[in-house]
Design a protein around this motif. Structure first.
Motif, PDB file in Angstrom:
ATOM      1  N   SER A 202       0.868  -1.183   0.000  1.00  0.00           N
ATOM      2  CA  SER A 202       0.000   0.000   0.000  1.00  0.00           C
ATOM      3  C   SER A 202       0.901   1.227   0.000  1.00  0.00           C
ATOM      4  CB  SER A 202      -0.909   0.003   1.232  1.00  0.00           C
ATOM      5  OG  SER A 202      -1.748  -1.127   1.248  1.00  0.00           O
TER       6      SER A 202
ATOM      7  N   ASP B  36      -7.377  -9.760  -4.645  1.00  0.00           N
ATOM      8  CA  ASP B  36      -7.738  -9.333  -3.294  1.00  0.00           C
ATOM      9  C   ASP B  36      -7.461  -7.858  -3.051  1.00  0.00           C
ATOM     10  OD1 ASP B  36      -8.543 -11.908  -2.604  1.00  0.00           O
ATOM     11  OD2 ASP B  36      -6.483 -12.485  -2.085  1.00  0.00           O
ATOM     12  N   ASN B  37      -7.265  -7.096  -4.106  1.00  0.00           N
ATOM     13  CA  ASN B  37      -6.991  -5.673  -3.961  1.00  0.00           C
ATOM     14  C   ASN B  37      -8.127  -4.972  -3.228  1.00  0.00           C
ATOM     15  OD1 ASN B  37      -4.539  -5.730  -5.225  1.00  0.00           O
ATOM     16  ND2 ASN B  37      -5.332  -5.227  -7.248  1.00  0.00           N
ATOM     17  N   GLU B  38      -7.760  -3.965  -2.463  1.00  0.00           N
ATOM     18  CA  GLU B  38      -8.739  -3.187  -1.710  1.00  0.00           C
ATOM     19  C   GLU B  38      -8.686  -1.737  -2.154  1.00  0.00           C
ATOM     20  OE1 GLU B  38      -9.676  -1.851   2.928  1.00  0.00           O
ATOM     21  OE2 GLU B  38      -8.055  -3.252   2.468  1.00  0.00           O
ATOM     22  N   GLU B  39      -9.847  -1.154  -2.434  1.00  0.00           N
ATOM     23  CA  GLU B  39      -9.909   0.241  -2.827  1.00  0.00           C
ATOM     24  C   GLU B  39     -10.014   1.129  -1.597  1.00  0.00           C
ATOM     25  OE1 GLU B  39     -12.899   1.148  -5.674  1.00  0.00           O
ATOM     26  OE2 GLU B  39     -12.131  -0.259  -7.188  1.00  0.00           O
ATOM     27  N   LYS B  40      -9.220   2.167  -1.581  1.00  0.00           N
ATOM     28  CA  LYS B  40      -9.234   3.142  -0.489  1.00  0.00           C
ATOM     29  C   LYS B  40      -9.422   4.522  -1.086  1.00  0.00           C
ATOM     30  CE  LYS B  40      -8.386   5.240   3.491  1.00  0.00           C
ATOM     31  NZ  LYS B  40      -9.333   5.222   4.630  1.00  0.00           N
TER      32      LYS B  40
ATOM     33  N   LEU C 196      -5.726   1.685  -5.151  1.00  0.00           N
ATOM     34  CA  LEU C 196      -5.879   0.238  -5.173  1.00  0.00           C
ATOM     35  C   LEU C 196      -4.654  -0.371  -4.501  1.00  0.00           C
ATOM     36  CD1 LEU C 196      -8.066  -1.658  -6.325  1.00  0.00           C
ATOM     37  CD2 LEU C 196      -6.608  -1.971  -8.327  1.00  0.00           C
ATOM     38  N   SER C 197      -4.852  -0.939  -3.333  1.00  0.00           N
ATOM     39  CA  SER C 197      -3.743  -1.517  -2.577  1.00  0.00           C
ATOM     40  C   SER C 197      -3.399  -2.896  -3.119  1.00  0.00           C
ATOM     41  CB  SER C 197      -4.108  -1.624  -1.095  1.00  0.00           C
ATOM     42  OG  SER C 197      -4.362  -0.360  -0.553  1.00  0.00           O
TER      43      SER C 197
END
Length: 272
Positions: free
Chosen positions: A30, A215-219, A207-208
């Motif tokens: 990240s 399994d990317n997570e948007e922040k 996008l981490s």
């Protein structure tokens, strides 16, 4: 002098940053770091007023890459006597940030065994910087011409300002290009009103993880006033969100500073 005070103040605020944490984040999955209340209301207000004056005086150009109806205008911050007279606080901010944030990150990278090596040294005397300013009235007017809708109808709420296509996720540096790009760390500093919120737009969705990772997570990082967003120019996959503003928030600005790798030649790309 005011200029000396501002240069010193920016240096002080940089030295107060969690520099080890920032350096570590640049090599993590990240690769970004957010700092709130960086410069304080007084200086951020001065810089925001400078951006609006520059826009009013036609010193900025419409950013066609953002779209004809984006309402987003941009200009490079290069210094010089004429430009300094027009935006002294913003110029001082870029100069001092460049000098002291690069020096601090270089020092941390050399001294702290707990930090993964960046693999390069930042140039402490050069950067690439620009200012971006959003005008809601310009966005509404251009959309009115495009769609034929009345200005008053478009200006009533943000649901009517949906004509601009969603922007793609990207890196600051084009990793597929054969052209050498020395930008390594990008610093975004937001200059908005205190009531600016997510609905007003202008933020960044990050996008981490790897772009091949399911399994990317948007922040989402709001374009909050006096907020500093620091990201890895090469590995932070992000999406610049369009600006909408609101009836009460007609303008918003940001200063983008790219910290570059130290090299033996001055042939560095100049696009912001």
């Amino acid at each position: 002098r005011k200029s000396v005070e501002v240069l010193s103040y920016v240096r002080q605020k940089v030295e107060e940053l969690p520099l080890v944490e920032i350096a570590r984040s640049m090599t993590s999955s990240s690769p970004y770091h957010v700092v709130d209340n960086f410069m304080g209301k007084e200086l951020s207000s001065e810089m925001r007023n400078e951006s609006l004056t520059l826009l009013d005086n036609n010193k900025m150009d419409l950013d066609l890459k953002a779209g004809l109806c984006s309402g987003e205008y941009a200009m490079a911050i290069k210094g010089g006597v004429d430009q300094y007279a027009e935006c002294p606080r913003s110029t001082e901010f870029v100069v001092s940030l460049t000098r002291h944030l690069t020096a601090s990150i270089n020092k941390v990278d050399k001294d702290e065994e707990s930090v993964t090596s960046l693999g390069y040294e930042l140039d402490e005397s050069a950067s690439m910087a620009g200012m971006r300013t959003f005008s809601r009235s310009a966005r509404v007017s251009s959309l009115s011409l495009l769609t034929g809708k009345a200005v008053n109808e478009l200006a009533e709420n943000n649901e009517n300002l949906d004509e601009t296509p969603k922007r793609e996720f990207q890196y600051v540096v084009d990793n597929e290009s054969n052209e050498v790009d020395y930008r390594k760390i990008t610093v975004m500093y937001y200059l908005t009103s205190e009531s600016w919120d997510k609905e007003c737009g202008g933020g960044v969705t990050i996008l981490s993880g790897s772009d091949n990772d399911n399994d990317n997570e948007e922040k989402y990082v709001d374009a909050k006033n006096d907020r500093l967003l620091i990201l890895n120019s090469e590995s932070c996959l992000h999406q610049m969100e369009g600006w909408n503003g609101s009836v009460e928030n007609g303008n918003g600005s940001m200063i983008i500073t790219h910290l570059v790798q130290k090299i033996s030649t001055s042939n560095v790309k100049t696009s912001v």
